[in-house]
Motif scaffolding. Structure first.
Motif, PDB file in Angstrom:
ATOM      1  N   PRO A   1      79.783   9.982 -44.260  1.00 51.30           N
ATOM      2  CA  PRO A   1      79.959  11.412 -43.978  1.00 51.30           C
ATOM      3  C   PRO A   1      79.729  11.715 -42.496  1.00 51.30           C
ATOM      4  O   PRO A   1      78.797  11.197 -41.877  1.00 51.30           O
ATOM      5  N   GLY A   2      80.611  12.527 -41.938  1.00 54.34           N
ATOM      6  CA  GLY A   2      80.470  12.912 -40.542  1.00 54.34           C
ATOM      7  C   GLY A   2      81.091  11.952 -39.558  1.00 54.34           C
ATOM      8  O   GLY A   2      81.150  12.250 -38.356  1.00 54.34           O
ATOM      9  N   SER A   3      81.562  10.805 -40.017  1.00 53.87           N
ATOM     10  CA  SER A   3      82.185   9.838 -39.112  1.00 53.87           C
ATOM     11  C   SER A   3      83.568  10.328 -38.703  1.00 53.87           C
ATOM     12  O   SER A   3      84.190  11.135 -39.397  1.00 53.87           O
ATOM     13  N   VAL A   4      84.021   9.837 -37.561  1.00 50.68           N
ATOM     14  CA  VAL A   4      85.338  10.241 -37.068  1.00 50.68           C
ATOM     15  C   VAL A   4      86.110   9.012 -36.619  1.00 50.68           C
ATOM     16  O   VAL A   4      85.544   7.965 -36.317  1.00 50.68           O
ATOM     17  N   LYS A   5      87.453   9.177 -36.593  1.00 49.02           N
ATOM     18  CA  LYS A   5      88.358   8.147 -36.103  1.00 49.02           C
ATOM     19  C   LYS A   5      88.118   6.797 -36.792  1.00 49.02           C
ATOM     20  O   LYS A   5      88.013   6.741 -38.008  1.00 49.02           O
ATOM     21  N   HIS A   6      87.968   5.733 -35.995  1.00 50.40           N
ATOM     22  CA  HIS A   6      87.929   4.389 -36.551  1.00 50.40           C
ATOM     23  C   HIS A   6      86.612   4.071 -37.262  1.00 50.40           C
ATOM     24  O   HIS A   6      86.542   3.123 -38.047  1.00 50.40           O
ATOM     25  N   ARG A   7      85.580   4.824 -36.975  1.00 48.73           N
ATOM     26  CA  ARG A   7      84.260   4.513 -37.525  1.00 48.73           C
ATOM     27  C   ARG A   7      84.115   5.068 -38.940  1.00 48.73           C
ATOM     28  O   ARG A   7      84.687   6.085 -39.291  1.00 48.73           O
ATOM     29  N   GLY A   8      83.305   4.384 -39.736  1.00 48.03           N
ATOM     30  CA  GLY A   8      82.951   4.900 -41.048  1.00 48.03           C
ATOM     31  C   GLY A   8      84.012   4.754 -42.115  1.00 48.03           C
ATOM     32  O   GLY A   8      83.916   5.374 -43.178  1.00 48.03           O
ATOM     33  N   LEU A   9      85.030   3.928 -41.870  1.00 49.39           N
ATOM     34  CA  LEU A   9      86.078   3.696 -42.856  1.00 49.39           C
ATOM     35  C   LEU A   9      85.799   2.424 -43.643  1.00 49.39           C
ATOM     36  O   LEU A   9      85.235   1.467 -43.108  1.00 49.39           O
ATOM     37  N   SER A  10      86.191   2.415 -44.898  1.00 51.29           N
ATOM     38  CA  SER A  10      86.027   1.224 -45.730  1.00 51.29           C
ATOM     39  C   SER A  10      87.341   0.892 -46.421  1.00 51.29           C
ATOM     40  O   SER A  10      88.178   1.762 -46.658  1.00 51.29           O
ATOM     41  N   TYR A  11      87.492  -0.385 -46.726  1.00 51.76           N
ATOM     42  CA  TYR A  11      88.719  -0.934 -47.313  1.00 51.76           C
ATOM     43  C   TYR A  11      88.405  -1.251 -48.770  1.00 51.76           C
ATOM     44  O   TYR A  11      87.754  -2.243 -49.078  1.00 51.76           O
ATOM     45  N   LEU A  12      88.852  -0.382 -49.668  1.00 54.92           N
ATOM     46  CA  LEU A  12      88.484  -0.469 -51.080  1.00 54.92           C
ATOM     47  C   LEU A  12      89.657  -0.947 -51.931  1.00 54.92           C
ATOM     48  O   LEU A  12      90.818  -0.650 -51.638  1.00 54.92           O
ATOM     49  N   LEU A  13      89.342  -1.675 -52.991  1.00 54.11           N
ATOM     50  CA  LEU A  13      90.324  -2.135 -53.965  1.00 54.11           C
ATOM     51  C   LEU A  13      90.165  -1.279 -55.220  1.00 54.11           C
ATOM     52  O   LEU A  13      89.147  -1.360 -55.901  1.00 54.11           O
ATOM     53  N   VAL A  14      91.174  -0.478 -55.512  1.00 56.57           N
ATOM     54  CA  VAL A  14      91.048   0.558 -56.545  1.00 56.57           C
ATOM     55  C   VAL A  14      92.087   0.337 -57.641  1.00 56.57           C
ATOM     56  O   VAL A  14      93.287   0.243 -57.347  1.00 56.57           O
ATOM     57  N   PRO A  15      91.658   0.261 -58.918  1.00 62.68           N
ATOM     58  CA  PRO A  15      92.632   0.142 -60.012  1.00 62.68           C
ATOM     59  C   PRO A  15      93.405   1.445 -60.182  1.00 62.68           C
ATOM     60  O   PRO A  15      92.847   2.541 -60.062  1.00 62.68           O
ATOM     61  N   MET A  16      94.695   1.327 -60.479  1.00 60.44           N
ATOM     62  CA  MET A  16      95.557   2.502 -60.581  1.00 60.44           C
ATOM     63  C   MET A  16      95.582   3.116 -61.978  1.00 60.44           C
ATOM     64  O   MET A  16      95.791   4.322 -62.128  1.00 60.44           O
ATOM     65  N   ASP A  17      95.392   2.300 -62.999  1.00 59.26           N
ATOM     66  CA  ASP A  17      95.492   2.784 -64.380  1.00 59.26           C
ATOM     67  C   ASP A  17      94.129   3.303 -64.834  1.00 59.26           C
ATOM     68  O   ASP A  17      93.370   2.597 -65.502  1.00 59.26           O
ATOM     69  N   GLN A  18      93.823   4.534 -64.447  1.00 59.06           N
ATOM     70  CA  GLN A  18      92.549   5.134 -64.808  1.00 59.06           C
ATOM     71  C   GLN A  18      92.650   6.643 -64.662  1.00 59.06           C
ATOM     72  O   GLN A  18      93.490   7.152 -63.912  1.00 59.06           O
ATOM     73  N   PRO A  19      91.808   7.384 -65.371  1.00 57.41           N
ATOM     74  CA  PRO A  19      91.736   8.826 -65.120  1.00 57.41           C
ATOM     75  C   PRO A  19      91.311   9.065 -63.671  1.00 57.41           C
ATOM     76  O   PRO A  19      90.525   8.315 -63.114  1.00 57.41           O
ATOM     77  N   GLY A  20      91.836  10.100 -63.083  1.00 62.06           N
ATOM     78  CA  GLY A  20      91.492  10.374 -61.692  1.00 62.06           C
ATOM     79  C   GLY A  20      92.502   9.839 -60.711  1.00 62.06           C
ATOM     80  O   GLY A  20      92.348  10.038 -59.505  1.00 62.06           O
ATOM     81  N   VAL A  21      93.543   9.147 -61.197  1.00 59.84           N
ATOM     82  CA  VAL A  21      94.636   8.698 -60.328  1.00 59.84           C
ATOM     83  C   VAL A  21      95.930   9.326 -60.840  1.00 59.84           C
ATOM     84  O   VAL A  21      96.345   9.096 -61.973  1.00 59.84           O
TER      85      VAL A  21
END
Length: 389
Positions: free
Chosen positions: A182-202
């Motif tokens: 929270p509060g990060s800007v630009k290149h900082r504070g980003l993460s590379y997540l692997l997220v399943p597509m077949d789920q509620p909320g997508v």
């Protein structure tokens, strides 16, 4: 890169060419040429079966190291693989994002557990991937992403929107860039997540394109979750991982792309000969310029292939995108008035019409021309950064 092929390379070419000739037969023969740009909807299930057939015979993820299930091909052999596949007019593969982008990213940055979980499924073409990068306010300027993720009870909870997500409607998983600090800007504070597509909320909403198809999609994450350990690299340090993925995106397979370009140019030449447009000196000049440009693209691709795909990736994109867009314009110039009518009602396009309409986006997706020029100007030439409001 040494452009001379060894006897071993020539033997590999003959091996793969013979395999394609022996296997692109029967029900698979009908798939030749299907699934290209603007036609990704064509025979998807059949092309998936073809890709799984290739995998069962050891022709999937051939560039990966042997210890990760690939063949560990040399650069020359990787070029040969893609060239022969394109020359055979084999159908567009459905596993590109997993095989060419996510897989190499996991090999370079992933944990052993992540590699064991995902790589075998990519090799077998049992799980398909999409790329969750661009957003309505963060396309070429990827560092401006606003999609957020937070940790709750051992899960990443993801909220936000992605757009222009290729093949999201057929994907099982998505690699997502999200802001986790929270509060990060630009290149900082980003993460590379692997997220399943077949789920509620997508939620996936196809975007209707000029071609009449919907390769691209909007993807909405509303409380979607993924396991805490499915972050590639350190949390908050996903920018370098994301840039690594983009480098893989513009590697050896771009040479096969150029063979597909050659086929498109040949279709235009054939049409010009058939309808008499070839007699027009302006058309002749444009065809010659297109062929010269394509030859230059190939030489540039081979020259830069053995180096890191850093700034070279921006140069390559800046070269091929306007060339291909102009090829679409040449196609319509050759087609003349006939190019204004669809092949069949209500909206069935021929191959050159699909080429023209799809290629209008070439200089935008994957990093616009303007952004590529800024990257070169600032990182190579040392010019002042563009003023940003």
């Amino acid at each position: 890169m040494d452009l001379n092929y060894s006897a071993e390379d020539d033997a590999f070419r003959q091996e793969f060419r013979a395999w394609l000739e022996a296997n692109l037969v029967g029900k698979f023969a009908a798939l030749r040429g299907l699934g290209g740009s603007g036609r990704e909807h064509e025979a998807f299930e059949e092309r998936l079966e073809w890709n799984q057939h290739m995998a069962a015979h050891g022709w999937s993820c051939v560039s990966w190291p042997k210890e990760h299930g690939g063949r560990g091909l040399s650069l020359q052999q990787q070029v040969i693989f893609h060239e022969e596949y394109a020359r055979a007019n084999a159908p567009a593969r459905v596993n590109h994002l997993g095989e060419e982008l996510l897989g190499p990213t996991l090999i370079a940055f992933g944990t052993p557990e992540q590699q064991a979980r995902f790589l075998p499924k990519i090799i077998a073409v049992e799980e398909l991937w999409c790329q969750g990068y661009s957003e309505p306010g963060a396309g070429s300027d990827l560092a401006g992403v606003k999609t957020k993720a937070r940790l709750e009870d051992g899960k990443w909870v993801v909220d936000g929107q992605k757009v222009w997500t290729s093949l999201a409607h057929t994907a099982d998983w998505c690699f997502v860039i999200a802001r986790t600090e929270p509060g990060s800007v630009k290149h900082r504070g980003l993460s590379y997540l692997l997220v399943p597509m077949d789920q509620p909320g997508v939620e996936i909403r196809p975007i209707l394109q000029l071609t009449g198809t919907s390769e691209f999609n909007e993807v909405f994450f509303d409380g979607a979750t993924t396991d805490e350990d499915l972050v590639v690299g350190e949390p908050g340090a996903g920018w370098s991982v994301a840039m690594g993925t983009l480098g893989f995106e513009r590697g050896v397979s771009t040479l096969a792309q150029q063979i597909a370009f050659q086929r498109e140019l040949q279709l235009i030449i054939d049409l010009a000969r058939t309808n008499g447009a070839i007699e027009d000196p302006i058309i002749q000049d444009q065809i010659v310029k297109s062929q010269m440009g394509l030859d230059m693209l190939r030489m540039h691709g081979l020259r830069t292939l053995s180096g890191e795909q850093g700034i070279e990736a921006s140069i390559t994109k800046l070269l091929w995108a306007p060339w291909h867009r102009s090829l679409g314009e040449l196609a319509m110039a050759v087609a003349g008035a006939g190019g204004l009518t669809v092949a069949q009602a209500p909206y069935e396009l021929d191959e050159l019409q699909a080429l023209y309409l799809f290629s209008r986006a070439d200089t935008l997706y994957g990093g616009s021309d303007e952004i590529q020029r800024n990257v070169i100007a600032e990182r190579v030439l040392g010019l002042p950064k563009e003023a940003r409001v």
